[in-house]
Design a protein around this motif. Structure first.
Motif, PDB file in Angstrom:
ATOM      1  N   UNK A  20     -24.221  30.161 -74.615  1.00  0.00           N
ATOM      2  CA  UNK A  20     -25.552  30.640 -74.982  1.00  0.00           C
ATOM      3  C   UNK A  20     -25.941  31.928 -74.262  1.00  0.00           C
ATOM      4  N   UNK A  21     -25.006  32.518 -73.526  1.00  0.00           N
ATOM      5  CA  UNK A  21     -25.309  33.729 -72.767  1.00  0.00           C
ATOM      6  C   UNK A  21     -25.361  33.434 -71.284  1.00  0.00           C
ATOM      7  N   UNK A  22     -25.854  34.394 -70.490  1.00  0.00           N
ATOM      8  CA  UNK A  22     -25.871  34.188 -69.049  1.00  0.00           C
ATOM      9  C   UNK A  22     -26.976  33.222 -68.636  1.00  0.00           C
ATOM     10  N   UNK A  23     -26.664  32.416 -67.638  1.00  0.00           N
ATOM     11  CA  UNK A  23     -27.659  31.527 -67.041  1.00  0.00           C
ATOM     12  C   UNK A  23     -27.616  31.732 -65.532  1.00  0.00           C
ATOM     13  N   UNK A  24     -28.746  31.470 -64.908  1.00  0.00           N
ATOM     14  CA  UNK A  24     -28.787  31.478 -63.454  1.00  0.00           C
ATOM     15  C   UNK A  24     -28.582  30.057 -62.963  1.00  0.00           C
ATOM     16  N   UNK A  25     -27.808  29.920 -61.907  1.00  0.00           N
ATOM     17  CA  UNK A  25     -27.557  28.606 -61.318  1.00  0.00           C
ATOM     18  C   UNK A  25     -27.728  28.740 -59.806  1.00  0.00           C
ATOM     19  N   UNK A  26     -28.568  27.891 -59.253  1.00  0.00           N
ATOM     20  CA  UNK A  26     -28.853  27.958 -57.819  1.00  0.00           C
ATOM     21  C   UNK A  26     -27.884  27.060 -57.052  1.00  0.00           C
ATOM     22  N   UNK A  27     -27.821  27.304 -55.764  1.00  0.00           N
ATOM     23  CA  UNK A  27     -26.989  26.441 -54.924  1.00  0.00           C
ATOM     24  C   UNK A  27     -27.493  25.004 -54.986  1.00  0.00           C
ATOM     25  N   UNK A  28     -28.814  24.804 -55.063  1.00  0.00           N
ATOM     26  CA  UNK A  28     -29.341  23.444 -55.184  1.00  0.00           C
ATOM     27  C   UNK A  28     -28.846  22.770 -56.462  1.00  0.00           C
ATOM     28  N   UNK A  29     -28.895  23.485 -57.585  1.00  0.00           N
ATOM     29  CA  UNK A  29     -28.439  22.910 -58.856  1.00  0.00           C
ATOM     30  C   UNK A  29     -26.964  22.531 -58.798  1.00  0.00           C
ATOM     31  N   UNK A  30     -26.171  23.361 -58.147  1.00  0.00           N
ATOM     32  CA  UNK A  30     -24.731  23.149 -58.129  1.00  0.00           C
ATOM     33  C   UNK A  30     -24.290  22.112 -57.100  1.00  0.00           C
ATOM     34  N   UNK A  31     -24.942  22.086 -55.940  1.00  0.00           N
ATOM     35  CA  UNK A  31     -24.426  21.292 -54.831  1.00  0.00           C
ATOM     36  C   UNK A  31     -25.255  20.071 -54.429  1.00  0.00           C
ATOM     37  N   UNK A  32     -26.540  20.040 -54.764  1.00  0.00           N
ATOM     38  CA  UNK A  32     -27.398  18.959 -54.292  1.00  0.00           C
ATOM     39  C   UNK A  32     -26.947  17.604 -54.852  1.00  0.00           C
ATOM     40  N   UNK A  33     -26.651  16.674 -53.937  1.00  0.00           N
ATOM     41  CA  UNK A  33     -26.258  15.329 -54.317  1.00  0.00           C
ATOM     42  C   UNK A  33     -24.867  15.228 -54.914  1.00  0.00           C
ATOM     43  N   UNK A  34     -24.052  16.268 -54.765  1.00  0.00           N
ATOM     44  CA  UNK A  34     -22.711  16.277 -55.370  1.00  0.00           C
ATOM     45  C   UNK A  34     -21.652  16.670 -54.347  1.00  0.00           C
ATOM     46  N   UNK A  35     -20.410  16.282 -54.667  1.00  0.00           N
ATOM     47  CA  UNK A  35     -19.227  16.770 -53.942  1.00  0.00           C
ATOM     48  C   UNK A  35     -18.591  17.827 -54.830  1.00  0.00           C
ATOM     49  N   UNK A  36     -18.504  19.045 -54.308  1.00  0.00           N
ATOM     50  CA  UNK A  36     -18.023  20.177 -55.098  1.00  0.00           C
ATOM     51  C   UNK A  36     -16.947  20.922 -54.319  1.00  0.00           C
ATOM     52  N   UNK A  37     -15.875  21.273 -55.008  1.00  0.00           N
ATOM     53  CA  UNK A  37     -14.885  22.176 -54.446  1.00  0.00           C
ATOM     54  C   UNK A  37     -15.284  23.581 -54.883  1.00  0.00           C
ATOM     55  N   UNK A  38     -15.472  24.450 -53.905  1.00  0.00           N
ATOM     56  CA  UNK A  38     -15.806  25.849 -54.148  1.00  0.00           C
ATOM     57  C   UNK A  38     -14.680  26.697 -53.581  1.00  0.00           C
ATOM     58  N   UNK A  39     -14.192  27.621 -54.398  1.00  0.00           N
ATOM     59  CA  UNK A  39     -13.220  28.576 -53.874  1.00  0.00           C
ATOM     60  C   UNK A  39     -13.642  29.972 -54.272  1.00  0.00           C
ATOM     61  N   UNK A  40     -13.232  30.934 -53.459  1.00  0.00           N
ATOM     62  CA  UNK A  40     -13.629  32.321 -53.686  1.00  0.00           C
ATOM     63  C   UNK A  40     -12.401  33.195 -53.768  1.00  0.00           C
ATOM     64  N   UNK A  41     -12.531  34.226 -54.573  1.00  0.00           N
ATOM     65  CA  UNK A  41     -11.466  35.202 -54.757  1.00  0.00           C
ATOM     66  C   UNK A  41     -12.024  36.604 -54.512  1.00  0.00           C
ATOM     67  N   UNK A  42     -11.188  37.524 -54.050  1.00  0.00           N
ATOM     68  CA  UNK A  42     -11.654  38.899 -53.877  1.00  0.00           C
ATOM     69  C   UNK A  42     -12.038  39.570 -55.194  1.00  0.00           C
ATOM     70  N   UNK A  43     -11.404  39.185 -56.294  1.00  0.00           N
ATOM     71  CA  UNK A  43     -11.782  39.800 -57.559  1.00  0.00           C
ATOM     72  C   UNK A  43     -11.126  39.145 -58.758  1.00  0.00           C
ATOM     73  N   UNK A  44     -11.933  38.933 -59.782  1.00  0.00           N
ATOM     74  CA  UNK A  44     -11.395  38.437 -61.052  1.00  0.00           C
ATOM     75  C   UNK A  44     -10.353  39.414 -61.571  1.00  0.00           C
ATOM     76  N   UNK A  45      -9.352  38.907 -62.222  1.00  0.00           N
ATOM     77  CA  UNK A  45      -8.282  39.682 -62.845  1.00  0.00           C
ATOM     78  C   UNK A  45      -7.347  40.377 -61.861  1.00  0.00           C
ATOM     79  N   UNK A  46      -7.557  40.223 -60.566  1.00  0.00           N
ATOM     80  CA  UNK A  46      -6.623  40.817 -59.611  1.00  0.00           C
ATOM     81  C   UNK A  46      -5.378  39.929 -59.537  1.00  0.00           C
ATOM     82  N   UNK A  47      -4.228  40.493 -59.146  1.00  0.00           N
ATOM     83  CA  UNK A  47      -2.967  39.746 -59.263  1.00  0.00           C
ATOM     84  C   UNK A  47      -2.920  38.381 -58.580  1.00  0.00           C
TER      85      UNK A  47
END
Length: 161
Positions: A20-47
């Protein structure tokens, strides 16, 4: 100061592309009351990000979720258009969250920014993975080099679950 095990994640708002297009998601929405694996990358599409890091989480999605994890998310200092295109091209759309930390505010609040200007990328996120339980960091795996994805891999997270 770098975030550590036992710390609460800082409040932030990401952008994510949806059908439906872009949405905003807060840390509370994503993590509150949940177990979440979060990983970070320096950049999308990088090797390393596209050929090694992200595929491990997509291939092991079911194994991670079967160990009591509610959700998986990847974050990068890229805009939501780029993250959305990466989600679609990788086959990850709808399987994990592709979060845009477009201005690097979340990354800087974690103390996990890295200046990759010498490589033409500017200030980005260090590569890491973590298990977050109700907003609190339970495990944290930070790579020493942005070109490596071993310490922060899906296999490592599975060992820690």
């Amino acid at each position: 100061m770098t975030i550590a095990i036992g710390d609460k994640l800082p409040a932030a708002t990401f952008k994510e592309k949806t059908a439906d297009g872009p949405v905003e998601i807060s840390t509370d929405e994503l993590f509150k009351g949940k177990r979440v694996v979060l990983f970070a990358v320096p950049g999308a599409f990088t090797p390393t990000c596209s050929l090694n890091h992200l595929p491990g989480f997509l291939e092991n999605r079911d194994a991670i979720l079967s160990r009591g994890v509610d959700d998986i998310a990847v974050v990068a200092v890229n805009d939501w258009h780029v993250m959305g295109a990466w989600a679609q091209s990788s086959g990850g759309m709808g399987k994990i969250h592709f979060l845009s930390d477009w201005d690097g505010a979340f990354t800087k609040a974690l103390g996990l920014e890295i200046d990759l200007s010498a490589g033409g990328l500017g200030v980005r996120s260090k590569r890491y993975s973590m298990l977050v339980d109700d907003g609190v960091v339970k495990t944290l795996n930070i790579e020493d080099s942005p070109g490596q994805a071993a310490v922060s891999s899906a296999a490592r997270i599975i060992e820690q679950l």
